[in-house]
Design a protein around this motif. Sequence first.
Motif, short mmCIF file in Angstrom:
data_model
loop_
_atom_site.label_atom_id
_atom_site.label_comp_id
_atom_site.label_asym_id
_atom_site.label_seq_id
_atom_site.Cartn_x
_atom_site.Cartn_y
_atom_site.Cartn_z
N ALA A 379 0.83 -1.21 0.00
CA ALA A 379 0.00 0.00 0.00
C ALA A 379 0.86 1.26 0.00
O ALA A 379 0.58 2.22 -0.72
CB ALA A 379 -0.94 0.00 1.21
N GLU A 380 1.93 1.27 0.79
CA GLU A 380 2.80 2.44 0.84
C GLU A 380 3.46 2.69 -0.51
O GLU A 380 3.61 3.84 -0.95
CB GLU A 380 3.85 2.26 1.94
N GLN A 381 3.84 1.61 -1.18
CA GLN A 381 4.46 1.75 -2.50
C GLN A 381 3.46 2.30 -3.51
O GLN A 381 3.78 3.20 -4.30
CB GLN A 381 4.99 0.39 -2.95
N ARG A 382 2.20 1.81 -3.47
CA ARG A 382 1.19 2.25 -4.43
C ARG A 382 0.71 3.68 -4.12
O ARG A 382 0.42 4.46 -5.02
CB ARG A 382 -0.01 1.29 -4.42
N VAL A 383 0.65 4.04 -2.84
CA VAL A 383 0.28 5.40 -2.46
C VAL A 383 1.30 6.40 -3.00
O VAL A 383 0.94 7.46 -3.53
CB VAL A 383 0.16 5.52 -0.92
N ALA A 384 2.57 6.05 -2.90
CA ALA A 384 3.62 6.93 -3.42
C ALA A 384 3.56 7.00 -4.94
O ALA A 384 3.66 8.08 -5.53
CB ALA A 384 4.99 6.44 -2.96
N GLU A 385 3.36 5.86 -5.58
CA GLU A 385 3.35 5.81 -7.05
C GLU A 385 2.19 6.58 -7.63
O GLU A 385 2.33 7.24 -8.67
CB GLU A 385 3.30 4.35 -7.51
N PHE A 386 1.03 6.53 -6.98
CA PHE A 386 -0.17 7.18 -7.50
C PHE A 386 -0.47 8.52 -6.83
O PHE A 386 -1.54 9.10 -7.04
CB PHE A 386 -1.38 6.25 -7.37
N VAL A 409 -8.56 3.26 -5.96
CA VAL A 409 -9.15 2.23 -6.82
C VAL A 409 -8.24 1.96 -8.02
O VAL A 409 -7.97 0.81 -8.37
CB VAL A 409 -10.56 2.65 -7.29
N MET A 410 -7.78 3.03 -8.67
CA MET A 410 -6.92 2.86 -9.84
C MET A 410 -5.61 2.18 -9.47
O MET A 410 -5.11 1.32 -10.21
CB MET A 410 -6.66 4.22 -10.48
N ALA A 411 -5.04 2.54 -8.33
CA ALA A 411 -3.79 1.93 -7.88
C ALA A 411 -3.97 0.44 -7.64
O ALA A 411 -3.07 -0.36 -7.93
CB ALA A 411 -3.28 2.62 -6.62
N ARG A 412 -5.11 0.06 -7.11
CA ARG A 412 -5.39 -1.36 -6.86
C ARG A 412 -5.55 -2.13 -8.17
O ARG A 412 -5.10 -3.28 -8.29
CB ARG A 412 -6.66 -1.50 -6.02
N GLU A 413 -6.20 -1.51 -9.16
CA GLU A 413 -6.56 -2.24 -10.38
C GLU A 413 -5.47 -2.23 -11.44
O GLU A 413 -5.40 -3.13 -12.27
CB GLU A 413 -7.85 -1.66 -10.95
N LEU A 414 -4.62 -1.19 -11.45
CA LEU A 414 -3.56 -1.11 -12.47
C LEU A 414 -2.33 -1.84 -11.97
O LEU A 414 -1.31 -1.24 -11.61
CB LEU A 414 -3.26 0.35 -12.79
N VAL A 415 -2.40 -3.16 -11.94
CA VAL A 415 -1.30 -3.99 -11.47
C VAL A 415 -0.53 -4.52 -12.67
O VAL A 415 -1.00 -4.47 -13.82
CB VAL A 415 -1.82 -5.16 -10.62
N ASP A 416 0.64 -5.03 -12.41
CA ASP A 416 1.46 -5.59 -13.48
C ASP A 416 0.79 -6.85 -14.06
O ASP A 416 0.12 -7.60 -13.35
CB ASP A 416 2.85 -5.96 -12.95
N GLY A 417 0.99 -7.05 -15.35
CA GLY A 417 0.53 -8.28 -15.98
C GLY A 417 -0.94 -8.30 -16.35
O GLY A 417 -1.50 -9.39 -16.56
N LEU A 418 -1.59 -7.13 -16.44
CA LEU A 418 -3.00 -7.12 -16.84
C LEU A 418 -3.16 -7.62 -18.27
O LEU A 418 -2.36 -7.31 -19.15
CB LEU A 418 -3.57 -5.71 -16.73
N ARG A 419 -4.24 -8.35 -18.51
CA ARG A 419 -4.59 -8.77 -19.87
C ARG A 419 -5.70 -7.90 -20.45
O ARG A 419 -5.93 -7.88 -21.65
CB ARG A 419 -5.02 -10.24 -19.85
N PRO A 426 -14.05 6.86 -15.28
CA PRO A 426 -12.79 6.81 -14.51
C PRO A 426 -12.46 8.06 -13.73
O PRO A 426 -11.66 7.99 -12.79
CB PRO A 426 -11.74 6.54 -15.59
N THR A 427 -13.04 9.22 -14.10
CA THR A 427 -12.70 10.45 -13.38
C THR A 427 -13.92 11.17 -12.84
O THR A 427 -13.88 12.38 -12.60
CB THR A 427 -11.88 11.41 -14.29
N ARG A 428 -15.02 10.45 -12.63
CA ARG A 428 -16.22 11.09 -12.10
C ARG A 428 -15.95 11.61 -10.68
O ARG A 428 -15.44 10.92 -9.81
CB ARG A 428 -17.39 10.10 -12.06
N PHE A 437 -3.61 13.32 -13.96
CA PHE A 437 -2.80 12.20 -13.51
C PHE A 437 -3.40 10.86 -13.94
O PHE A 437 -2.71 9.98 -14.47
CB PHE A 437 -2.64 12.25 -12.00
N LEU A 438 -4.72 10.70 -13.73
CA LEU A 438 -5.36 9.42 -14.03
C LEU A 438 -5.37 9.15 -15.52
O LEU A 438 -5.20 7.99 -15.96
CB LEU A 438 -6.78 9.41 -13.46
#
Length: 509
Positions: A379-386, A409-419, A426-428, A437-438
Amino acid sequence: MKLELRGITKRFGSFAANEDVHLTVESGRVHTLLGENGAGKSTLMNVLFGLYEPTEGEILLDGRPVRFSGPGEAMRAGIGMVHQHFMLVPVFTVAENVALGDESTRAAGVLDLEQTGRRIREISDQYGFHVDPDAVVEDLPVGVQQRVEIIKALVRDARILILDEPTAVLTPQETDELLDIIRQLRADGTAVVFISHKLREVKAISDDITVLRRGRVVGTADPSASAAELAALMVGRDVALHREKAEPRLGEETFRVEHLTVVGPTGQVLVDDVSFGIRQGEVLAVAGVQGNGQTELIEAIMGLQAKATGSVRLDGEELLGRSTRRIIRAGVGYVPEDRSTDGLVGSFSVAENMVLNRYDTAPAGSALQMRPSAVRALAEQRVAEFDVRTQGVDVPVGTLSGGNQQKVVMARELVDGLRLFIASQPTRGVDVGSIEFLHDRIVAERDAGTPVLIVSTELDEVMELADRIAVMYHGRIVDIVPGDASRDRLGLLMAGQTAQDTDQEGPRA
């Protein structure tokens, strides 16, 4: 009529939705309240219209202090309001809706709908509304329903008309028609308060602009100000309103929807025989006025619609009929339309929300247990990244602003290896700075070679992100056009005109 708001403050508990707001609105002028969602615009107008009592401050009409205990008193004082979500009874006629709350009666208490109908025709003729008093509201297009709301106010002799986000559900052509109506009202001496966050429309119609941010007036602007200047006032810093994206590097078509049909609980066809494909490294955006099947389309793809038939294939694997959990585990990132209801658990921490759909897989945990230290580190890594603005990953996600919740939500869903990546609205409810940013993150996912499916009712967003645009109307895709298609063409398609009607080639699935 001159309207003045002096020092209006409205608090809900310890939260100040409006604080010390001053505003003056003159007859024959369009005064725009500009600000992002949550800036306090609608709250301020609800105070003016008698829906809320101000905590502090006063309202003056032509120099006289007034206080409204409800909308009825505001309307009798000459104030009308058209809400973002229409206040109409769908099964009633136009005349019956207009008469509601202002019933002129004959003997024995019978509504005088003939008199109401005559008044509707007079106003309709004066402003070119083309509204039939005997038409049933649910049979009318959205743009005509909005005209009914305006007629309701004008029948009551409104000299100040509040329009709350009036273009949110309109096609571009309907928006242009509404702006023409507002110009007629202004020429007739009506004072119009226009509430919006859409800079294109604000610049086109405003005489005066007041900008709200977090409940306070942060400045005024001239309509000649650039969109960038207005955006900076709204957000408090410079914002890039448009981004340059490289041409897509297209791969194989790995996602395919064929003959998808969704039937609602009452038997109504909500998605009607929809087919399309998305290639690797491509953004397909679904455009249309809200309520034309976009929500049900995405829910069917994600396994959230019980009565869905057809085929949804990802890398050759059939997804239709699978559970949402299995679809996500197949490599699908999903940002739902309503983050507060479907995307987050408000009482859970930021860290817990970061792993809601993957708490039992590495690195967050296993089938036997979740690993709190690993969850926190992730979570700390994703909070910093996003760039999630939070006091820490342990605070409840419900305490974050709307934009920061969406980043979670975007940080959780935009993970590596998505198909496949799917984002609905997305920005409502997100400020201009967070939108920038998004959008960058979505385009980066596309550039990484992921097929991307976006659904948005914001046409500017669709045109900003899309490589191709699928337009939905009454549950069907009426055409799929290039991402650089004109606003006029998209507007005609959104109103239901077919590709043949616009002298273009037919749908490309």
